[in-house]
Design a protein around this motif. Structure first.
Motif, PDB file in Angstrom:
ATOM      1  N   LEU A   1      19.799 -54.583  77.006  1.00  0.00           N
ATOM      2  CA  LEU A   1      20.845 -54.652  75.989  1.00  0.00           C
ATOM      3  C   LEU A   1      21.273 -53.240  75.637  1.00  0.00           C
ATOM      4  CD1 LEU A   1      19.109 -57.167  73.522  1.00  0.00           C
ATOM      5  CD2 LEU A   1      20.760 -57.738  75.316  1.00  0.00           C
ATOM      6  N   SER A   2      22.558 -53.077  75.339  1.00  0.00           N
ATOM      7  CA  SER A   2      23.056 -51.796  74.826  1.00  0.00           C
ATOM      8  C   SER A   2      23.372 -51.962  73.352  1.00  0.00           C
ATOM      9  CB  SER A   2      24.316 -51.358  75.594  1.00  0.00           C
ATOM     10  OG  SER A   2      24.017 -51.106  76.944  1.00  0.00           O
ATOM     11  N   LEU A   3      22.915 -50.991  72.538  1.00  0.00           N
ATOM     12  CA  LEU A   3      23.122 -51.042  71.092  1.00  0.00           C
ATOM     13  C   LEU A   3      23.987 -49.871  70.642  1.00  0.00           C
ATOM     14  CD1 LEU A   3      19.481 -51.881  69.928  1.00  0.00           C
ATOM     15  CD2 LEU A   3      21.250 -53.426  70.802  1.00  0.00           C
ATOM     16  N   ASN A   4      24.547 -49.985  69.441  1.00  0.00           N
ATOM     17  CA  ASN A   4      25.458 -48.954  68.934  1.00  0.00           C
ATOM     18  C   ASN A   4      24.767 -47.949  68.009  1.00  0.00           C
ATOM     19  OD1 ASN A   4      25.019 -50.620  66.727  1.00  0.00           O
ATOM     20  ND2 ASN A   4      27.145 -50.555  66.017  1.00  0.00           N
ATOM     21  N   LYS A   5      23.477 -47.793  68.131  1.00  0.00           N
ATOM     22  CA  LYS A   5      22.740 -46.813  67.336  1.00  0.00           C
ATOM     23  C   LYS A   5      21.917 -45.925  68.271  1.00  0.00           C
ATOM     24  CE  LYS A   5      24.265 -48.279  63.403  1.00  0.00           C
ATOM     25  NZ  LYS A   5      23.472 -48.953  62.383  1.00  0.00           N
ATOM     26  N   GLY A   6      21.774 -44.625  67.860  1.00  0.00           N
ATOM     27  CA  GLY A   6      21.053 -43.689  68.711  1.00  0.00           C
ATOM     28  C   GLY A   6      20.328 -42.625  67.906  1.00  0.00           C
ATOM     29  N   THR A   7      20.196 -41.448  68.500  1.00  0.00           N
ATOM     30  CA  THR A   7      19.431 -40.374  67.854  1.00  0.00           C
ATOM     31  C   THR A   7      20.029 -39.962  66.517  1.00  0.00           C
ATOM     32  OG1 THR A   7      20.708 -38.753  69.151  1.00  0.00           O
ATOM     33  CG2 THR A   7      18.588 -39.482  70.051  1.00  0.00           C
ATOM     34  N   ALA A   8      21.331 -40.092  66.359  1.00  0.00           N
ATOM     35  CA  ALA A   8      21.964 -39.757  65.083  1.00  0.00           C
ATOM     36  C   ALA A   8      21.484 -40.655  63.959  1.00  0.00           C
ATOM     37  CB  ALA A   8      23.490 -39.850  65.210  1.00  0.00           C
ATOM     38  N   HIS A   9      20.883 -41.785  64.307  1.00  0.00           N
ATOM     39  CA  HIS A   9      20.393 -42.730  63.297  1.00  0.00           C
ATOM     40  C   HIS A   9      18.868 -42.781  63.267  1.00  0.00           C
ATOM     41  CE1 HIS A   9      24.336 -44.031  64.866  1.00  0.00           C
ATOM     42  NE2 HIS A   9      24.611 -44.253  63.597  1.00  0.00           N
ATOM     43  N   GLY A  10      18.236 -41.839  63.966  1.00  0.00           N
ATOM     44  CA  GLY A  10      16.784 -41.778  63.954  1.00  0.00           C
ATOM     45  C   GLY A  10      16.109 -42.653  64.983  1.00  0.00           C
ATOM     46  N   VAL A  11      16.863 -43.169  65.945  1.00  0.00           N
ATOM     47  CA  VAL A  11      16.285 -44.033  66.984  1.00  0.00           C
ATOM     48  C   VAL A  11      15.628 -43.170  68.053  1.00  0.00           C
ATOM     49  CG1 VAL A  11      16.788 -45.785  68.736  1.00  0.00           C
ATOM     50  CG2 VAL A  11      18.029 -45.796  66.547  1.00  0.00           C
ATOM     51  N   GLU A  12      14.452 -43.599  68.517  1.00  0.00           N
ATOM     52  CA  GLU A  12      13.711 -42.856  69.532  1.00  0.00           C
ATOM     53  C   GLU A  12      13.303 -43.764  70.675  1.00  0.00           C
ATOM     54  OE1 GLU A  12      10.382 -41.109  67.604  1.00  0.00           O
ATOM     55  OE2 GLU A  12      11.568 -39.695  66.406  1.00  0.00           O
ATOM     56  N   ASN A  13      13.041 -43.141  71.794  1.00  0.00           N
ATOM     57  CA  ASN A  13      12.549 -43.874  72.950  1.00  0.00           C
ATOM     58  C   ASN A  13      11.189 -44.503  72.624  1.00  0.00           C
ATOM     59  OD1 ASN A  13      12.637 -44.732  75.657  1.00  0.00           O
ATOM     60  ND2 ASN A  13      11.294 -43.060  76.278  1.00  0.00           N
ATOM     61  N   GLY A  14      11.016 -45.781  72.974  1.00  0.00           N
ATOM     62  CA  GLY A  14       9.767 -46.479  72.690  1.00  0.00           C
ATOM     63  C   GLY A  14       9.798 -47.304  71.419  1.00  0.00           C
ATOM     64  N   ASP A  15      10.879 -47.217  70.629  1.00  0.00           N
ATOM     65  CA  ASP A  15      10.972 -48.038  69.420  1.00  0.00           C
ATOM     66  C   ASP A  15      11.084 -49.516  69.782  1.00  0.00           C
ATOM     67  OD1 ASP A  15      10.863 -45.856  67.779  1.00  0.00           O
ATOM     68  OD2 ASP A  15      13.023 -45.756  67.389  1.00  0.00           O
ATOM     69  N   CYS A  16      10.437 -50.347  68.982  1.00  0.00           N
ATOM     70  CA  CYS A  16      10.553 -51.792  69.170  1.00  0.00           C
ATOM     71  C   CYS A  16      11.849 -52.302  68.545  1.00  0.00           C
ATOM     72  CB  CYS A  16       9.374 -52.519  68.524  1.00  0.00           C
ATOM     73  SG  CYS A  16       7.827 -52.360  69.428  1.00  0.00           S
ATOM     74  N   VAL A  17      12.382 -53.357  69.146  1.00  0.00           N
ATOM     75  CA  VAL A  17      13.598 -53.992  68.637  1.00  0.00           C
ATOM     76  C   VAL A  17      13.275 -55.459  68.370  1.00  0.00           C
ATOM     77  CG1 VAL A  17      15.998 -54.596  69.125  1.00  0.00           C
ATOM     78  CG2 VAL A  17      15.065 -52.401  69.909  1.00  0.00           C
ATOM     79  N   ILE A  18      13.643 -55.950  67.181  1.00  0.00           N
ATOM     80  CA  ILE A  18      13.350 -57.327  66.786  1.00  0.00           C
ATOM     81  C   ILE A  18      14.624 -58.021  66.323  1.00  0.00           C
ATOM     82  CG2 ILE A  18      10.963 -56.803  66.132  1.00  0.00           C
ATOM     83  CD1 ILE A  18      11.884 -56.663  63.223  1.00  0.00           C
ATOM     84  N   ASP A  19      14.557 -59.356  66.195  1.00  0.00           N
ATOM     85  CA  ASP A  19      15.672 -60.076  65.598  1.00  0.00           C
ATOM     86  C   ASP A  19      15.403 -60.275  64.110  1.00  0.00           C
ATOM     87  OD1 ASP A  19      13.834 -62.113  65.399  1.00  0.00           O
ATOM     88  OD2 ASP A  19      14.914 -63.531  66.676  1.00  0.00           O
ATOM     89  N   GLU A  20      16.267 -61.046  63.436  1.00  0.00           N
ATOM     90  CA  GLU A  20      16.133 -61.178  61.979  1.00  0.00           C
ATOM     91  C   GLU A  20      14.906 -61.968  61.560  1.00  0.00           C
ATOM     92  OE1 GLU A  20      18.816 -64.506  63.406  1.00  0.00           O
ATOM     93  OE2 GLU A  20      18.546 -62.367  63.771  1.00  0.00           O
ATOM     94  N   THR A  21      14.276 -62.700  62.498  1.00  0.00           N
ATOM     95  CA  THR A  21      13.060 -63.448  62.169  1.00  0.00           C
ATOM     96  C   THR A  21      11.807 -62.630  62.415  1.00  0.00           C
ATOM     97  OG1 THR A  21      12.798 -64.417  64.376  1.00  0.00           O
ATOM     98  CG2 THR A  21      14.256 -65.571  62.850  1.00  0.00           C
ATOM     99  N   GLY A  22      11.955 -61.450  62.997  1.00  0.00           N
ATOM    100  CA  GLY A  22      10.799 -60.619  63.304  1.00  0.00           C
ATOM    101  C   GLY A  22      10.268 -60.819  64.705  1.00  0.00           C
ATOM    102  N   ALA A  23      10.932 -61.643  65.519  1.00  0.00           N
ATOM    103  CA  ALA A  23      10.499 -61.859  66.903  1.00  0.00           C
ATOM    104  C   ALA A  23      10.903 -60.655  67.755  1.00  0.00           C
ATOM    105  CB  ALA A  23      11.119 -63.130  67.457  1.00  0.00           C
ATOM    106  N   LEU A  24      10.041 -60.301  68.695  1.00  0.00           N
ATOM    107  CA  LEU A  24      10.267 -59.125  69.525  1.00  0.00           C
ATOM    108  C   LEU A  24      11.386 -59.384  70.540  1.00  0.00           C
ATOM    109  CD1 LEU A  24       9.316 -56.249  70.218  1.00  0.00           C
ATOM    110  CD2 LEU A  24       7.685 -57.279  71.831  1.00  0.00           C
ATOM    111  N   VAL A  25      12.354 -58.457  70.581  1.00  0.00           N
ATOM    112  CA  VAL A  25      13.469 -58.534  71.528  1.00  0.00           C
ATOM    113  C   VAL A  25      13.197 -57.656  72.746  1.00  0.00           C
ATOM    114  CG1 VAL A  25      15.923 -58.055  71.887  1.00  0.00           C
ATOM    115  CG2 VAL A  25      15.137 -59.066  69.726  1.00  0.00           C
TER     116      VAL A  25
END
Length: 279
Positions: A134-158
């Protein structure tokens, strides 16, 4: 005189008959109407009937046209009202979905106060024979780093962030073949490794490997991240057990997992930029 009557009597009788008929006709016409008027009406009667029929047909057509036009205008107005009502319903459904998502997000934030979350929109779904990302619209300018986990609104791992730009990042989903996560079965507490698999990726499935010899997994068992090593938060739901199978060597078993996330339905996700290690 006798000779006159003898010679002209027939003509006199004929003339009298003609006069009598004429007088009778005049008497009849005097009662009804004048001969000229009667003759005129007699001659024009078929034309008057034809005119009346044409006028009646024309009036009927005019009434039909007016009624049809009125019905078309009424139908157009009804279609506009229906379209507006459908739009209102769609907007209400969107508002309801948004409210539900916000409630779930609020619940997630309250349950996991150890998470520092960054909301992000999905700009692209990429699926091929060898990757699922998946491609997202947030990056280093928002504090995102390589290895960060991504979840949905229920807390399930994406998935896991694998590439980051200034205002974008790429996330490998949990079914991608490069995925490898420490996992734990919630019911039995068995530890294992959740990994992507080429043969299962097209089915949106992944494997749960390195199960203990005595593990007793059942279909529907929930599998979460173990959090061992501190690389990823613990307790993120990966999916549920579909089936338990024996590998090709026949010496070990593995489980096929169904992710809790419907990747095709995702439009917004949450990046865990930081978290407290829970032991």
């Amino acid at each position: 005189m006798k000779n006159f009557l003898k010679e002209h009597g027939l003509w006199i009788l004929f003339a009298g008959a003609v006069i009598a008929v004429a007088m009778a006709a005049l008497s009849f016409f005097s009662v009804t109407s004048s001969p000229l008027v009667n003759m005129t009406k007699t001659l024009t009667s078929p034309f008057r009937s034809a005119y009346t029929a044409v006028a009646t047909w024309f009036n009927d057509k005019q009434n039909y046209y007016r009624n049809t036009t009125a019905l078309e205008e009424e139908n157009a107005a009804l279609r506009q009202r229906i379209a507006q009502m459908e739009e209102d319903i769609r907007q209400a459904e969107l508002d309801s979905d948004e409210n539900q998502r916000l409630r779930e997000l609020l619940e997630l934030r309250e349950q996991r106060r150890d998470f520092q979350l960054e909301a992000a929109l999905i700009t692209e779904h990429a699926v091929s024979n060898w990757t699922s990302s998946l491609s997202l619209n947030k990056g280093t300018a928002h504090g995102v780093e390589n290895g960060d986990c991504v979840i949905d609104e229920t807390g399930a791992l994406v998935g896991i962030v694998r590439e980051v730009g200034v205002n974008w990042c790429t996330v490998l989903t949990i079914v991608d073949t490069d995925t490898s996560l420490g996992a734990q079965v919630f019911r039995t507490k068995d530890l294992a490794l959740a990994v992507g698999d080429f043969s299962l990726m097209e089915e949106n499935r992944l494997r749960l490997e390195y199960l203990s010899a005595g593990s007793q997994l059942l279909g529907g068992d929930v599998v979460q991240t173990s959090g061992l090593g501190g690389f990823y938060p613990s307790g993120l739901v990966i999916g549920t057990v579909d089936v338990v199978q024996i590998d090709d060597s026949g010496s070990a078993s593995y489980a096929v997992l169904i992710p809790s996330v419907e990747f095709d339905d995702l439009t917004e996700v949450f990046i865990i930029k930081d978290f407290d290690i829970v032991t």
